[in-house]
Design a protein around this motif. Structure first.
Motif, PDB file in Angstrom:
ATOM      1  N   LYS A   1      36.864  44.553  43.160  1.00 24.20           N
ATOM      2  CA  LYS A   1      37.333  43.411  43.933  1.00 24.20           C
ATOM      3  C   LYS A   1      36.329  43.147  45.046  1.00 24.20           C
ATOM      4  N   SER A   2      35.879  41.887  45.137  1.00 22.99           N
ATOM      5  CA  SER A   2      34.932  41.517  46.193  1.00 22.99           C
ATOM      6  C   SER A   2      35.628  41.534  47.549  1.00 22.99           C
ATOM      7  N   LYS A   3      34.923  42.098  48.540  1.00 23.11           N
ATOM      8  CA  LYS A   3      35.483  42.154  49.890  1.00 23.11           C
ATOM      9  C   LYS A   3      35.085  40.906  50.681  1.00 23.11           C
ATOM     10  N   THR A   4      35.874  40.571  51.679  1.00 24.87           N
ATOM     11  CA  THR A   4      35.693  39.337  52.447  1.00 24.87           C
ATOM     12  C   THR A   4      34.305  39.240  53.071  1.00 24.87           C
ATOM     13  N   PHE A   5      33.817  40.344  53.609  1.00 19.59           N
ATOM     14  CA  PHE A   5      32.534  40.316  54.317  1.00 19.59           C
ATOM     15  C   PHE A   5      31.421  40.961  53.488  1.00 19.59           C
ATOM     16  N   GLY A   6      31.505  40.820  52.193  1.00 20.41           N
ATOM     17  CA  GLY A   6      30.471  41.336  51.310  1.00 20.41           C
ATOM     18  C   GLY A   6      30.800  42.715  50.772  1.00 20.41           C
ATOM     19  N   GLY A   7      30.106  43.072  49.695  1.00 22.49           N
ATOM     20  CA  GLY A   7      30.371  44.354  49.058  1.00 22.49           C
ATOM     21  C   GLY A   7      31.554  44.272  48.110  1.00 22.49           C
ATOM     22  N   LYS A   8      31.846  45.396  47.478  1.00 27.30           N
ATOM     23  CA  LYS A   8      32.942  45.427  46.510  1.00 27.30           C
ATOM     24  C   LYS A   8      33.790  46.676  46.684  1.00 27.30           C
ATOM     25  N   LEU A   9      35.062  46.535  46.402  1.00 26.86           N
ATOM     26  CA  LEU A   9      35.966  47.670  46.329  1.00 26.86           C
ATOM     27  C   LEU A   9      36.058  48.097  44.874  1.00 26.86           C
ATOM     28  N   LYS A  10      35.784  49.366  44.597  1.00 31.60           N
ATOM     29  CA  LYS A  10      35.831  49.884  43.222  1.00 31.60           C
ATOM     30  C   LYS A  10      37.002  50.853  43.085  1.00 31.60           C
ATOM     31  N   ASP A  11      37.748  50.684  42.018  1.00 24.97           N
ATOM     32  CA  ASP A  11      38.928  51.518  41.765  1.00 24.97           C
ATOM     33  C   ASP A  11      38.873  51.980  40.310  1.00 24.97           C
ATOM     34  N   THR A  12      38.738  53.285  40.094  1.00 25.03           N
ATOM     35  CA  THR A  12      38.630  53.827  38.738  1.00 25.03           C
ATOM     36  C   THR A  12      39.681  54.900  38.503  1.00 25.03           C
ATOM     37  N   TYR A  13      40.359  54.792  37.370  1.00 28.57           N
ATOM     38  CA  TYR A  13      41.377  55.767  36.956  1.00 28.57           C
ATOM     39  C   TYR A  13      40.883  56.464  35.697  1.00 28.57           C
ATOM     40  N   TYR A  14      40.881  57.790  35.710  1.00 28.49           N
ATOM     41  CA  TYR A  14      40.532  58.578  34.527  1.00 28.49           C
ATOM     42  C   TYR A  14      41.777  59.290  34.004  1.00 28.49           C
ATOM     43  N   GLN A  15      41.922  59.290  32.684  1.00 25.24           N
ATOM     44  CA  GLN A  15      43.004  60.025  32.033  1.00 25.24           C
ATOM     45  C   GLN A  15      42.387  60.902  30.935  1.00 25.24           C
ATOM     46  N   PHE A  16      42.598  62.219  31.054  1.00 25.30           N
ATOM     47  CA  PHE A  16      42.130  63.154  30.024  1.00 25.30           C
ATOM     48  C   PHE A  16      43.352  63.751  29.335  1.00 25.30           C
ATOM     49  N   VAL A  17      43.462  63.525  28.033  1.00 26.02           N
ATOM     50  CA  VAL A  17      44.599  64.008  27.246  1.00 26.02           C
ATOM     51  C   VAL A  17      44.091  65.007  26.214  1.00 26.02           C
ATOM     52  N   LEU A  18      44.790  66.141  26.107  1.00 28.33           N
ATOM     53  CA  LEU A  18      44.404  67.174  25.148  1.00 28.33           C
ATOM     54  C   LEU A  18      45.624  67.639  24.372  1.00 28.33           C
ATOM     55  N   GLU A  19      45.454  67.791  23.065  1.00 29.96           N
ATOM     56  CA  GLU A  19      46.520  68.266  22.188  1.00 29.96           C
ATOM     57  C   GLU A  19      46.089  69.547  21.494  1.00 29.96           C
TER      58      GLU A  19
END
Length: 199
Positions: A159-177
């Motif tokens: 998401k672009s921030k008002t005064f420049g730059g970006k907000l980054k949001d990352t979700y990781y999901q590791f599933v093991l069976e």
């Protein structure tokens, strides 16, 4: 003039030089927003702990095992379904090491390990260089009781921030069976989740 030139050259070399320092691998690493060393430690550490503590993985009965009731485990495929280039073998190698260290599992060779074992048996049997009394044979390996497989996924948002730059949001999901080879029953299924936000 020569003095000034020498001083300028020295300052230039100093500005361009870099220093390498060793750090504790267990320290939190925040060099970049993407997947990194800390994520590997969290995923592998938490998943291995979940497996060691799982009551379904206490033991599997098999008359051929004798007094050693540890579970015979083989690592299957873990897919990288993220948007990044991630070597998931780093995760699975770490998990296998922790499971073996727990004393609860016996880890069997797969993939490249099996290829190398096959080459060695063929060498011992067919090269004429190995004493027949010491030559290993095919058909003597242990059979896996459980196979592990899973997926690493991510959801990325910016998401672009008002005064420049970006907000980054990352979700990781590791599933093991962990699946019983003989019955096909899933004896263990769990996940490790990580969310990272860079402002």
């Amino acid at each position: 003039c020569l003095l000034a030139g020498g001083l300028a050259a020295a300052l230039s070399l100093t500005a361009c030089s870099s220093t390498t320092n060793y750090k504790d691998p267990s320290e939190v690493e925040t060099t970049t927003h993407g997947y990194g060393l800390t994520d590997l430690h969290i995923i592998a550490g938490e998943m291995a702990e979940k497996m060691v503590l799982s009551p379904n993985l206490n033991y599997l009965e098999n008359p051929a095992k004798g007094d050693d009731k540890r579970i015979l485990l083989a690592m299957g495929t873990v897919n990288n379904r993220t948007s990044e280039h991630i070597d998931v073998a780093g995760i699975t190698d770490s998990i296998r090491a922790k499971l073996l260290e727990s004393g609860k599992f016996r880890i069997l060779a797969t993939g490249q390990g099996q290829d190398d074992l096959g080459d060695q048996v063929r060498f011992q049997q067919g090269s004429g260089r190995v004493d027949p009394a010491w030559a290993r044979e095919f058909g003597k390996q242990l059979g896996a009781e459980l196979v592990l497989y899973g997926n690493l996924r991510s959801i990325d948002k910016e998401k672009s921030k008002t005064f420049g730059g970006k907000l980054k949001d990352t979700y990781y999901q590791f599933v093991l069976e962990a699946v019983n080879v003989e019955t096909g029953e899933i004896l263990f299924l769990d996940q490790v989740e990580i969310r990272k936000v860079t402002k």
